[in-house]
Design a protein around this motif. Structure first.
Motif, PDB file in Angstrom:
ATOM      1  N   UNK A  60       0.825  -1.207   0.000  1.00 46.94           N
ATOM      2  CA  UNK A  60       0.000   0.000   0.000  1.00 46.94           C
ATOM      3  C   UNK A  60       0.858   1.255   0.000  1.00 46.94           C
ATOM      4  N   UNK A  61       1.859   1.297   0.875  1.00 53.36           N
ATOM      5  CA  UNK A  61       2.741   2.468   0.908  1.00 53.36           C
ATOM      6  C   UNK A  61       3.526   2.599  -0.407  1.00 53.36           C
ATOM      7  N   UNK A  62       3.786   1.452  -1.062  1.00 57.87           N
ATOM      8  CA  UNK A  62       4.484   1.479  -2.342  1.00 57.87           C
ATOM      9  C   UNK A  62       3.682   2.161  -3.435  1.00 57.87           C
ATOM     10  N   UNK A  63       2.361   2.160  -3.311  1.00 55.76           N
ATOM     11  CA  UNK A  63       1.520   2.866  -4.280  1.00 55.76           C
ATOM     12  C   UNK A  63       1.487   4.365  -3.988  1.00 55.76           C
ATOM     13  N   UNK A  64       1.592   4.716  -2.716  1.00 58.11           N
ATOM     14  CA  UNK A  64       1.462   6.123  -2.314  1.00 58.11           C
ATOM     15  C   UNK A  64       2.742   6.906  -2.550  1.00 58.11           C
ATOM     16  N   UNK A  65       3.894   6.262  -2.249  1.00 60.17           N
ATOM     17  CA  UNK A  65       5.180   6.961  -2.365  1.00 60.17           C
ATOM     18  C   UNK A  65       5.973   6.418  -3.552  1.00 60.17           C
TER      19      UNK A  65
END
Length: 413
Positions: A60-65
């Motif tokens: 999930x964080x990989x999609x945001x940042x």
């Protein structure tokens, strides 16, 4: 979505296999209290479900940042925050832990006869697949190779402190270092509050009170063994911090960034020593801050320990941490592509610290743990020859690692 789906399938399959192997390996030990097959599978699946869940948090964080380093930092930061919250809820009210996903691993109550609860495993997988669904939606709506938070624009001119290779490394890693140092201090504060709980446990439990009240030696032995376990686990967490810092050397090498720097008058000794000293000095400072946090928090207790007692009992574990970093430095020099194996050894150290004595494992397996040779202060006496031998061996491993690093080719990709 093929790459993401393949990654998720691989991660899920890996954790299912690990859960089955873990359950069967515990069952095979045939240890009293750990010989119930359902409890073994419940414990194994709560552990593996957590692994899969945190993989989905990272996704999930990989999609945001847009940057991998930011994604890792946010994932580990959230993990650390929930770990601290879990400690607080354990002390205040155990039932509040149901609002914390990290607490679900033990709220399943494996090995508590009649209270085994598979709901915790179900909730963990449910949250993991919910995060996966959100990640799919975010990935469909963004461009390839970018995140929802754009990269910050760089400065036109560098600061004076950034000139030179050590300044460059510190500038690149300063956010992570500061984050880990703050987390270590906060973790120390949380652990320090447990000393008061230990005193309360000794005085409030009828059986323990009957055995130990009036017997200061026995009560001190309980506190001493508690300190040994606490400080050893703390040092393993801080060793993970040092490993992350030191492996940056090989990760930068894989991204072909060191190759450009080596076009300048920059020696391999400077590169190797900069990363190594940054890791060693950072873990020393992190361990000190954690112990200082413990000292501050336990000051109000009736049997508060002195600053010197805590530092002597806690800083000795840095000998083992430096030994772990020395092994890693040797791997970075000889077989950099296998440097990640150091995580296997760290996991082994954590396993032996938690469950080694409980499972009555073979002596030769215990001897593979460097923590087996560290003097367990204040329970045991200081063993200076052993400590010096470990430090000398660590220096030799570091020198061998540098010799190999100086001669090998740079790795790419």
């Amino acid at each position: 979505m093929a790459n993401t789906t393949a990654l998720v399938m691989e991660l899920l399959l890996l954790h299912l296999i690990m859960a089955i192997l873990l359950a069967l390996s515990i069952e095979a030990q045939n240890v009293a209290g750990l010989d119930h097959l359902e409890s073994n599978f419940l414990f194994a699946f709560t552990t593996s479900a957590q692994g899969f869940l945190w993989g989905m948090f990272a996704l999930l964080f990989g999609q945001i940042f847009s940057e991998a380093s930011t994604t890792k930092g946010m994932t580990f930061g959230l993990l650390g925050l929930l770990y601290i919250v879990r400690m607080l809820t354990d002390v205040i009210n155990l039932s509040i832990g149901w609002f914390n996903p990290l607490s679900w691993s033990y709220l399943a109550f494996p090995y508590v006869k009649g209270h085994e609860n598979w709901l915790a495993v179900f909730l963990t997988f449910l949250l993991a697949f919910l995060l996966l669904g959100i990640s799919y939606i975010l990935e469909l709506k963004r461009d390839v190779g970018v995140g929802y938070f754009p990269e910050r624009k760089a400065r036109l001119h560098g600061k004076k402190g950034h000139f030179g290779f050590p300044g460059l490394v510190l500038n690149l890693e300063k956010k992570m270092i500061i984050g880990w140092l703050l987390a270590s201090f906060v973790l120390g504060l949380v652990y320090g509050s447990m000393f008061g709980q230990m005193d309360q446990f000794i005085s409030s439990n009828k059986t323990v009170k009957k055995l130990f009240v009036g017997n200061e030696t026995a009560a001190s032995a309980i506190r001493g063994n508690f300190m040994v376990t606490l400080f050893s686990i703390l040092s393993i967490l801080i060793a993970a911090f040092g490993v992350i810092l030191l492996t940056k050397m090989v990760s930068e090498e894989r991204k072909n960034r060191l190759e450009a720097l080596y076009a300048l008058p920059l020696s391999r000794l400077k590169v190797y020593s900069t990363y190594l000293l940054t890791a060693i000095l950072s873990v020393i400072l992190a361990q000190f801050l954690a112990l200082f946090g413990i000292f501050i928090e336990q000051l109000g207790n009736k049997n508060a320990l002195s600053f010197l007692e805590i530092m002597k009992s806690g800083m000795i574990w840095l000998v083992a941490v430096i030994f772990v970093l020395a092994i890693l430095s040797l791997l970075l020099g000889l077989v950099p592509r296998l440097a990640e194996l150091i995580w296997v050894y760290l996991a082994f150290l954590l396993f032996m610290t938690y469950l080694g004595k409980l499972l009555s494992l073979p002596k030769w397996l215990e001897n593979l743990s460097i923590y087996n040779y560290i003097p367990k202060l204040p329970v045991e006496k200081m063993n200076l020859p052993t400590v010096l031998f470990i430090l000398i061996l660590s220096v030799l491993l570091i020198l061998l690692g540098f010799g190999a690093y100086r001669r090998r080719d740079l790795i790419t990709g």
